[in-house]
Design an enzyme around this catalytic site. Structure first.
Site: not given
Lengths: 288, 367
Positions: B149-151, B153
């Protein structure tokens, strides 16, 4: 209170002038004192030629030095930047709220950026530098606030244009009115935030804030060193050492596991090996 | 002067009375709510592994297992993993568990000043790799499913590129890949962080980190609030007033506040890489990003990839995420574009069914 301060400043200036005049008179008298008491001819008649020439050279040197000191004494006060006017500013709280330090900037700059000496004035210079950086940060903050003030003014202007636009739907509740304001202000601020001017002002503010903080740390560390207390920089170094050691330990641990387990690349094999060892591998600093 | 304002004095008086009533009810409700009533990340879980400040949690099953291979949820360092489990009816974690997923999540903890030297290499090749190996060993598997998720990811993309043999299927959500694609749609409300980081010089970043030892969570909160200036300014008056007389809405609001307030500091050296190597120099999409002395080649990502992005994501604009399609080395690449913003995808009522189901359906087809 202010009058008293000015009076004190003036008195200090007068005292300094008197001291400089006295120094000048002293050097003059010293120079004259070295001169032979009689006329030049008497000197030549009573002393050897070599000695007479030496005396003349010495007299010329003293004369030259005296003139240099007079020049120095005249220049010293203005060069330092600490004039009565600038010191007066320092003691006037109304000046502090202004962006930057005004007339004191040049004085601080001169003191901070002058040559360094091995053992003199180190802490003073650090404090002065912090003051200079604080002034720069205050200027950047003022620039940021000015830019944002412009953006808010623009938002208000657009808001009034919006609510006076008769082509728009009627606004019948206070909430509708607030929603118009929020939408208008949001769009205006977002547009401002994307301008090169805003980004540059924000960048400068971020940078000068960081520089200020670093300089304040230097001062704090100077006091820490006086008390043999660990400084932030020393703690950073220690933590760096611990970090490096942990990394090396992990590498060693992994290479040790690879050597101990023939097919370490396969977790299935690793698990089997773990079971055969009768324990689950737990890395250092781990709870599992 | 003509104006659009057409206030009826009687209506205004009624609105004011209504406003006063709501304010009274709201103040009574706010007085009755205690911090202990506002709980987040409550789905039952057990700590199974810990290294330094990194903790690996294993969630208790809630349904018969439908996906054979466990899934590891990896959040970034800019926020906390608890966003994926905000509350019972707004929880990706719970949705996945209810659909029979065996679920793990990694919590990076709260990095302090002493963690300033940690790099992204430590997180990817160190902690994340250790967590994945732990799960593999615990289940007797060679590879597992990973959901970033996000960073987080970005961390999972780097890990998958460097250790493809350990990842069965890769799911990335709201994840930046091309950090310079923020202006692709020309939207003025998208991608301010990209602009902000590019306005800094590399030396500015270094001095910022040197001064603080990390990237302060408070600074990132400020930058995020700059992206929605008025809603940030009206949150505690107008925003709160909208929900204050409805207990359910008020608790939702307070849970989100709790998550936002729990913004950790980003370890300094990792933040330098995040801001300079990725945001400023865009090294990931160029295959120039290096970790542990090795280049992260996205073409090495050969396992199936599901890329989920938010169509209204103002923090990671969609094109920044969708650039992944051109970089990975797999033919099995899918995308899901969800309505909603960066955090809304995880916490909005609308997305609850869609996100979890989309992931489980995709995983079920790839056992």
């Amino acid at each position: 209170m202010t009058n008293k301060t000015i009076s004190w400043m003036d008195q200090a200036g007068d005292l300094y002038k008197q001291w400089a005049d006295q120094q000048r008179a002293l050097f003059r008298s010293m120079s004259l004192g070295i001169a032979p008491p009689g006329p030049p001819g008497a000197l030549t008649a009573n002393t050897p030629a070599g000695a007479s020439e030496g005396m003349r050279q010495a007299q010329a040197l003293w004369q030259s030095s005296m003139e240099q000191w007079v020049t120095l004494a005249q220049q010293a006060q203005p060069q330092s930047g600490l004039t009565a006017e600038s010191l007066k500013t320092l003691f006037d709280p109304s000046q502090w709220a202004q962006a930057g330090l005004g007339p004191l900037d040049a004085a601080i700059e001169h003191l901070v950026e002058g040559p360094s000496y091995a053992t003199l004035w180190t802490l003073d210079r650090k404090i002065l530098k912090a003051q200079k950086l604080r002034g720069e940060w205050a200027k950047d903050l003022a620039a940021f606030q000015l830019l944002m003030h412009g953006a808010w003014s623009e938002a208000v202007k657009r808001f009034f244009q919006e609510i006076n636009d008769t082509q728009g739907a009627p606004i019948t509740t206070w909430r509708e009115l607030i929603d118009v304001w929020i939408k208008t202000a949001n769009e205006t601020l977002l547009a401002t935030h994307r301008t090169p001017e805003f980004l540059e002002v924000q960048r400068r503010l971020t940078r000068s804030g960081a520089e200020c903080r670093l300089q304040e740390r230097e001062i704090a560390e100077a006091f820490c060193e006086m008390q043999q207390t660990p400084t932030r920089t020393e703690m950073d170094e220690v933590q760096r050492e611990v970090y490096d050691l942990r990394r090396r330990l992990r590498v060693l641990e992994r290479s040790g596991i690879a050597a101990a387990i023939p097919h370490a690349a396969s977790p299935r094999a690793a698990k089997k090996a773990d079971r055969s060892r009768g324990a689950r591998r737990t890395p250092p600093n781990s709870t599992a | 002067m003509h104006s659009r304002i057409q206030f009826d004095p009687l209506q205004i008086a009624k609105q004011f009375a209504d406003f006063s009533q709501r304010l009274l009810q709201g103040s009574e409700m706010l007085r009755s709510v205690k911090d202990r009533d506002v709980q987040i990340a409550t789905t039952p879980k057990t700590e199974v592994f810990r290294q330094d400040k990194t903790t690996l949690y294993h969630y208790e099953p809630m349904a018969k297992r439908a996906v054979a291979v466990p899934v590891l949820v990896v959040y970034g360092l800019v926020g906390r993993y608890t966003m994926a489990d905000l509350q019972e009816d707004r929880s990706l974690i719970r949705n996945l568990l209810l659909q029979g997923v065996d679920l793990y999540a990694v919590d990076w903890g709260n990095p302090g000043r002493g963690d300033r030297w940690l790099t992204i290499d430590d997180y990817v090749n160190g902690y994340l790799n250790e967590c994945i190996e732990f799960i593999c060993r615990a289940h007797g598997l060679d590879s597992i499913n990973v959901l970033g998720i996000c960073e987080g990811g970005v961390f999972t993309l780097c890990h998958a590129a460097l250790h493809p043999e350990q990842v069965r299927n890769l799911i990335v959500t709201i994840t930046p890949v091309d950090f310079h694609a923020d202006q692709a749609e020309g939207r003025t409300d998208h991608g301010f962080i990209n602009l902000w980081t590019r306005s800094l010089t590399p030396e500015d970043v270094d001095r910022l980190i040197e001064a603080n030892g990390n990237l302060p969570g408070e600074l990132m909160s400020f930058v995020f609030s700059t992206m929605t200036p008025l809603s940030s300014l009206t949150k505690y008056n107008l925003g709160l007033l909208d929900v204050v007389d409805d207990e359910k809405k008020l608790l939702n609001f307070l849970r989100m506040e709790k998550w936002l307030a729990d913004r950790p500091h980003h370890p300094g050296e990792a933040a330098k890489q995040w801001l300079k190597d990725l945001y400023q120099q865009n090294k990931l999409v160029k295959n120039q990003f290096e970790l542990g002395g090795r280049k992260v080649e996205l073409a090495n990502i050969t396992m199936p990839v599901l890329n989920i992005y938010a169509k209204e994501d103002h923090i990671i604009p969609p094109q920044c995420s969708r650039a992944l399609a051109e970089c990975v080395g797999t033919d099995d690449y899918s995308e899901i574009g969800l309505a909603g913003g960066h955090v809304g995808v995880f916490v909005s009522g609308k997305s609850q069914g869609i996100l979890g189901k989309g992931i489980v359906d995709w995983l079920t087809e790839r056992p």
